[in-house]
Design a protein around this motif. Structure first.
Motif, PDB file in Angstrom:
ATOM      1  N   LYS A 137       3.555 -36.536  48.243  1.00 25.91           N
ATOM      2  CA  LYS A 137       3.113 -37.908  48.002  1.00 25.91           C
ATOM      3  C   LYS A 137       1.591 -37.994  47.925  1.00 25.91           C
ATOM      4  N   TYR A 138       0.896 -37.322  48.868  1.00 27.61           N
ATOM      5  CA  TYR A 138      -0.565 -37.458  48.881  1.00 27.61           C
ATOM      6  C   TYR A 138      -1.256 -36.507  47.909  1.00 27.61           C
ATOM      7  N   LEU A 139      -0.491 -35.575  47.324  1.00 24.97           N
ATOM      8  CA  LEU A 139      -1.031 -34.708  46.282  1.00 24.97           C
ATOM      9  C   LEU A 139      -0.228 -34.872  45.004  1.00 24.97           C
ATOM     10  N   ILE A 140      -0.904 -34.757  43.870  1.00 26.23           N
ATOM     11  CA  ILE A 140      -0.262 -34.773  42.561  1.00 26.23           C
ATOM     12  C   ILE A 140      -0.286 -33.360  42.007  1.00 26.23           C
ATOM     13  N   TYR A 141       0.834 -32.910  41.495  1.00 22.51           N
ATOM     14  CA  TYR A 141       0.944 -31.540  40.961  1.00 22.51           C
ATOM     15  C   TYR A 141       0.572 -30.506  42.017  1.00 22.51           C
ATOM     16  N   ASN A 142       0.797 -30.869  43.292  1.00 19.07           N
ATOM     17  CA  ASN A 142       0.617 -29.970  44.432  1.00 19.07           C
ATOM     18  C   ASN A 142      -0.835 -29.572  44.681  1.00 19.07           C
ATOM     19  N   SER A 143      -1.794 -30.239  44.012  1.00 19.56           N
ATOM     20  CA  SER A 143      -3.192 -29.834  44.220  1.00 19.56           C
ATOM     21  C   SER A 143      -4.184 -30.987  44.135  1.00 19.56           C
ATOM     22  N   GLN A 144      -3.882 -32.033  43.336  1.00 17.24           N
ATOM     23  CA  GLN A 144      -4.843 -33.109  43.118  1.00 17.24           C
ATOM     24  C   GLN A 144      -4.559 -34.304  44.034  1.00 17.24           C
ATOM     25  N   PRO A 145      -5.600 -34.834  44.699  1.00 15.47           N
ATOM     26  CA  PRO A 145      -5.398 -36.010  45.553  1.00 15.47           C
ATOM     27  C   PRO A 145      -4.825 -37.182  44.759  1.00 15.47           C
ATOM     28  N   ASN A 146      -3.894 -37.892  45.376  1.00 20.53           N
ATOM     29  CA  ASN A 146      -3.248 -39.038  44.733  1.00 20.53           C
ATOM     30  C   ASN A 146      -4.115 -40.288  44.947  1.00 20.53           C
ATOM     31  N   ARG A 147      -5.117 -40.454  44.117  1.00 20.13           N
ATOM     32  CA  ARG A 147      -6.077 -41.546  44.269  1.00 20.13           C
ATOM     33  C   ARG A 147      -5.406 -42.917  44.162  1.00 20.13           C
ATOM     34  N   ALA A 148      -4.412 -43.030  43.293  1.00 25.23           N
ATOM     35  CA  ALA A 148      -3.708 -44.307  43.134  1.00 25.23           C
ATOM     36  C   ALA A 148      -3.014 -44.701  44.436  1.00 25.23           C
ATOM     37  N   LEU A 149      -2.423 -43.729  45.122  1.00 26.33           N
ATOM     38  CA  LEU A 149      -1.770 -43.999  46.396  1.00 26.33           C
ATOM     39  C   LEU A 149      -2.785 -44.499  47.419  1.00 26.33           C
ATOM     40  N   PHE A 150      -3.939 -43.839  47.485  1.00 26.02           N
ATOM     41  CA  PHE A 150      -4.945 -44.221  48.471  1.00 26.02           C
ATOM     42  C   PHE A 150      -5.458 -45.632  48.220  1.00 26.02           C
ATOM     43  N   ARG A 151      -5.725 -45.956  46.965  1.00 30.11           N
ATOM     44  CA  ARG A 151      -6.200 -47.312  46.653  1.00 30.11           C
ATOM     45  C   ARG A 151      -5.144 -48.351  47.021  1.00 30.11           C
ATOM     46  N   SER A 152      -3.895 -48.004  46.771  1.00 28.00           N
ATOM     47  CA  SER A 152      -2.804 -48.930  47.059  1.00 28.00           C
ATOM     48  C   SER A 152      -2.668 -49.201  48.554  1.00 28.00           C
ATOM     49  N   VAL A 153      -2.719 -48.153  49.371  1.00 30.98           N
ATOM     50  CA  VAL A 153      -2.539 -48.347  50.813  1.00 30.98           C
ATOM     51  C   VAL A 153      -3.734 -49.069  51.411  1.00 30.98           C
ATOM     52  N   ILE A 154      -4.933 -48.797  50.918  1.00 29.85           N
ATOM     53  CA  ILE A 154      -6.124 -49.491  51.426  1.00 29.85           C
ATOM     54  C   ILE A 154      -6.054 -50.977  51.080  1.00 29.85           C
ATOM     55  N   GLU A 155      -5.648 -51.279  49.859  1.00 27.92           N
ATOM     56  CA  GLU A 155      -5.509 -52.666  49.440  1.00 27.92           C
ATOM     57  C   GLU A 155      -4.469 -53.378  50.296  1.00 27.92           C
ATOM     58  N   GLU A 156      -3.375 -52.688  50.598  1.00 28.90           N
ATOM     59  CA  GLU A 156      -2.321 -53.278  51.426  1.00 28.90           C
ATOM     60  C   GLU A 156      -2.832 -53.569  52.835  1.00 28.90           C
ATOM     61  N   VAL A 157      -3.572 -52.619  53.411  1.00 32.97           N
ATOM     62  CA  VAL A 157      -4.115 -52.800  54.765  1.00 32.97           C
ATOM     63  C   VAL A 157      -5.085 -53.976  54.803  1.00 32.97           C
ATOM     64  N   LEU A 158      -5.976 -54.057  53.832  1.00 32.10           N
ATOM     65  CA  LEU A 158      -6.953 -55.139  53.812  1.00 32.10           C
ATOM     66  C   LEU A 158      -6.285 -56.491  53.596  1.00 32.10           C
ATOM     67  N   ALA A 159      -5.246 -56.520  52.798  1.00 30.11           N
ATOM     68  CA  ALA A 159      -4.527 -57.774  52.562  1.00 30.11           C
ATOM     69  C   ALA A 159      -3.881 -58.284  53.847  1.00 30.11           C
ATOM     70  N   LYS A 160      -3.372 -57.377  54.675  1.00 23.57           N
ATOM     71  CA  LYS A 160      -2.729 -57.766  55.928  1.00 23.57           C
ATOM     72  C   LYS A 160      -3.754 -58.119  57.002  1.00 23.57           C
ATOM     73  N   ALA A 161      -4.879 -57.370  57.017  1.00 18.12           N
ATOM     74  CA  ALA A 161      -5.895 -57.604  58.041  1.00 18.12           C
ATOM     75  C   ALA A 161      -6.722 -58.850  57.751  1.00 18.12           C
ATOM     76  N   THR A 162      -6.932 -59.125  56.454  1.00 16.71           N
ATOM     77  CA  THR A 162      -7.736 -60.290  56.051  1.00 16.71           C
ATOM     78  C   THR A 162      -6.960 -61.064  54.989  1.00 16.71           C
TER      79      THR A 162
END
Length: 253
Positions: free
Chosen positions: A221-246
């Motif tokens: 989940k956190y890697l794409i093609y077993n080597s590249q960071p999943n940037r879309a996942l990270f942006r999504s989870v950060i947005e979700e956290v900020l939406a809940k916190a604020t």
């Protein structure tokens, strides 16, 4: 990287090609013990190990300033004639969640006769960097949400990074992210958001609270093609956290 230590009459020379390390990398090299005395030396020992050291405690010469996390015995009760040497290879696999070098402490490479005795061993401080996938998490928070990373410390197996929010988040005082990657368990991201809200009780003004969110992602989940960071996942989870916190206030660049 080289180290030289002399515990009469034995000289210890340590060599490793490593300069800067990354969590999860392999560190290897060789160590040589040489008898510089004029007599035979018997019952010698040779050890190398990894330890975590607190800079302040080391400066103040505290007994528990270094905590040994791994060691290798490379020679036990061996003998050396004058001028002779004993050479050995060593290799350490750094854990994926090992402490990084911060303002508070670092991993050290210890070597000598006995690692617990300060007079029988020497140390080299290691420069250990955060694994690239977690660096991508930090850059996602900074670049896409305009937060500023303030500090990084090692705490309870996590790298703890504190972020200063932009002015567009007036109710959020600070966001701290505890992060780690473990080979089998995956990536852990724990968000601690310190917020301030209006206290409806008469005369109380604003009140502070900390809301926490914990996420775990397997490698696929956190890697794409077993080597590249999943940037879309990270942006999504950060947005979700900020939406809940604020609630109602999520601003992206």
């Amino acid at each position: 990287m080289k180290g030289l230590f002399f515990a009469k009459p034995i000289e210890f020379r340590l060599e490793t090609p490593a300069d800067t390390l990354v969590q999860g990398e392999v560190m290897e090299g060789q160590i040589t013990a040489v008898n510089r005395g004029q007599a035979n030396e018997k019952g010698l020992r040779l050890q190398v190990g990894l330890a975590y050291g607190d800079f302040k405690a080391i400066k103040e010469n505290e007994a528990d300033a270094l905590e040994i996390v791994e060691r290798q015995n490379l020679g036990k009760k061996f003998s050396l004639k004058p001028g002779d040497e004993h050479r050995a290879e060593w290799r350490f696999q750094l854990p994926h969640d090992c402490p990084i070098t911060s303002s508070e402490g670092s991993l050290f490479l210890l070597y000598g006769r006995e690692l617990e005795e300060s007079g029988a061993r020497s140390k080299i401080d290691l420069r250990v960097q955060l694994t690239p996938v977690l660096e991508t998490v930090i850059s996602s928070i900074e670049n896409h949400f305009a937060f500023a990373a303030k500090s990084r410390i090692h705490t309870n197996g996590f790298t703890e990074v504190s972020f200063k929010p932009p002015s567009s988040y007036p109710t959020l005082d600070e966001m701290t992210v505890l992060m780690r990657v473990r080979e089998k368990e995956g990536m852990d991201l724990h968000f601690h958001c310190r917020t301030k809200t209006f206290n409806r009780a008469a005369g109380k003004g604003l009140k502070a609270r900390t809301v926490k969110f914990e996420h775990n992602y397997p490698r696929n989940k956190y890697l794409i093609y077993n080597s590249q960071p999943n940037r879309a996942l990270f942006r999504s989870v950060i947005e979700e956290v900020l939406a809940k916190a604020t609630p109602g206030k999520v601003t992206k660049r």
